[in-house]
Enzyme design. Structure first.
Site, PDB file in Angstrom:
ATOM      1  N   LYS A   1     -54.134 -23.247  33.773  1.00 36.03           N
ATOM      2  CA  LYS A   1     -54.980 -22.067  34.002  1.00 36.03           C
ATOM      3  C   LYS A   1     -54.969 -21.762  35.502  1.00 36.03           C
ATOM      4  CE  LYS A   1     -59.344 -20.430  32.097  1.00 36.03           C
ATOM      5  NZ  LYS A   1     -58.883 -19.140  31.605  1.00 36.03           N
TER       6      LYS A   1
HETATM    7  N1  PMP Z   1     -55.561 -17.613  26.594  1.00 39.75           N
HETATM    8  C1  PMP Z   1     -55.833 -17.228  27.842  1.00 39.75           C
HETATM    9  C2  PMP Z   1     -54.759 -16.576  28.636  1.00 39.75           C
HETATM   10  C3  PMP Z   1     -57.106 -17.451  28.392  1.00 39.75           C
HETATM   11  O1  PMP Z   1     -57.388 -17.067  29.641  1.00 39.75           O
HETATM   12  C4  PMP Z   1     -58.110 -18.060  27.606  1.00 39.75           C
HETATM   13  C5  PMP Z   1     -59.476 -18.294  28.172  1.00 39.75           C
HETATM   14  N2  PMP Z   1     -59.542 -19.519  28.843  1.00 39.75           N
HETATM   15  C6  PMP Z   1     -57.772 -18.447  26.304  1.00 39.75           C
HETATM   16  C7  PMP Z   1     -56.494 -18.219  25.827  1.00 39.75           C
HETATM   17  C8  PMP Z   1     -58.760 -19.165  25.446  1.00 39.75           C
HETATM   18  O2  PMP Z   1     -58.929 -20.485  25.931  1.00 39.75           O
HETATM   19  P1  PMP Z   1     -60.279 -21.278  25.740  1.00 39.75           P
HETATM   20  O3  PMP Z   1     -60.563 -21.269  24.279  1.00 39.75           O
HETATM   21  O4  PMP Z   1     -59.971 -22.632  26.269  1.00 39.75           O
HETATM   22  O5  PMP Z   1     -61.327 -20.550  26.511  1.00 39.75           O
END
Ligand code: PMP
Length: 311
Positions: free
Chosen positions: A165
């Site tokens: 991320k």
């Molecule tokens: N894909 C992307 C590109 C994201 O930014 C997020 C948000 N973090 C998600 C998927 C969903 O991830 P999570 O369930 O860990 O929030």
């Protein structure tokens, strides 16, 4: 010409909670600022997490906190960034911040970034970490959103590490989200470099077919923690769950669609481009999973207490 108004003009997000944490200290949010010479501001070399905490009968509880912090450290590692705090210390800081801000329900943003330096590669850059909170707005029933396929695709997996991320990756997400801003659409759907379905700029996508759920396999997506939660909750409810290559055609033929994410939770999707899916209203499987998720994050499901960190 400088005016008095510009003095101290770095206002904070009006909705953000008053106390933040930065580099080991608690401080007012307005004091948690950075120099314009900060490396990560120029090159997108920050990593971050978005985490939710929820009101429960035992007080606020953070949902899957160790998993989020592990992803935070793993994201940093892909940039060769050594976070100068132990995972436990960040966990304590988050719990303490929730208590200090007297919040019951909200969103946590953690960010780690390189400090001052404008050469692209330097091995003596400071690594800094900040955490702040946003109170969550009052919950309302989630209206289905219609997605529009963006002309901006995810970079091919040889170009970036999709599992990390990293702030800079979100320029691609931003372009995709911006490219579909038009009346009637609630967000973008992004394809991967091969033309298969990847995810939305901020959430993962699921289809429902014949009572089972499926979602794109890892490779060109951020494998979300909410996605992982659904992949565990679904079988527990007797709903088969599968990760596989997903085409746009698959999604258009789905019985139901929904997206998942820390902020999106489980949000129904009513259609893609011109195609309506599942009659455009929230389907039965989506409703069951959204309710199960809700029970889980609020600590009302004894089987999934393992995901909650209480203060
Ligand atoms: N894909 C992307 C590109 C994201 O930014 C997020 C948000 N973090 C998600 C998927 C969903 O991830 P999570 O369930 O860990 O929030």
């Amino acid at each position: 010409m400088a005016s008095d108004k510009q003095e101290g003009a770095h206002t904070t997000l009006p909705q953000a909670a008053p106390y933040a944490w930065m580099d080991g200290a608690y401080l007012p949010l307005s004091a948690a600022s950075i120099p314009i010479t900060t490396h990560s501001l120029h090159y997108g070399t920050a990593v971050f997490e978005g985490i939710r905490f929820y009101d429960t009968v035992r007080g606020p509880a953070v949902f899957r906190l160790p998993d989020h912090l592990q992803r935070f450290f793993a994201s940093a590692l892909t940039l060769g960034m050594a976070i100068p705090h132990a995972l436990d210390e960040l966990e304590r800081a988050i719990r303490e911040l929730i208590a200090r801000n007297e919040l019951a329900d909200g969103y946590i943003r953690t960010i780690a970034f390189f400090g001052e330096g404008i050469s692209l590669i330097r091995n003596d850059l400071a690594v800094r970490v900040a955490i702040f909170l946003l109170p969550w707005l009052v919950r309302r029933e989630k209206e289905p959103v219609r997605l529009c396929v963006s002309r901006f695709t995810k970079p091919n997996p040889e170009s970036i590490v999709h599992e990390a991320k990293v702030a800079g990756h979100y320029v691609n997400s931003y372009m995709a989200a911006m490219s579909v801003q038009q009346p009637g659409y609630g967000g973008a759907l992004m394809l991967d470099a091969r033309g298969n379905v990847a995810e939305t700029p901020v959430a993962n996508i699921f289809g429902v077919k014949d009572g089972g759920v499926y979602t794109p396999q890892p490779g060109s997506i951020l494998p979300g923690i909410t996605r992982d939660t659904i992949l565990e909750l679904a079988p527990a409810l007797g709903i088969p769950a599968e990760q596989r290559v997903v085409s746009l055609h698959d999604l258009e033929r789905a019985d139901e669609l929904f997206i998942t994410g820390t902020a999106a939770e489980v949000t129904p999707v009513s259609g893609i481009n011109e195609a309506e899916v599942g009659g455009g209203s929230t389907g039965e499987v989506t409703t069951r999973l959204a309710r199960a998720y809700e029970e889980c994050v609020h600590g009302r499901d004894a089987a999934f207490q393992k995901w909650l960190t209480y203060l």
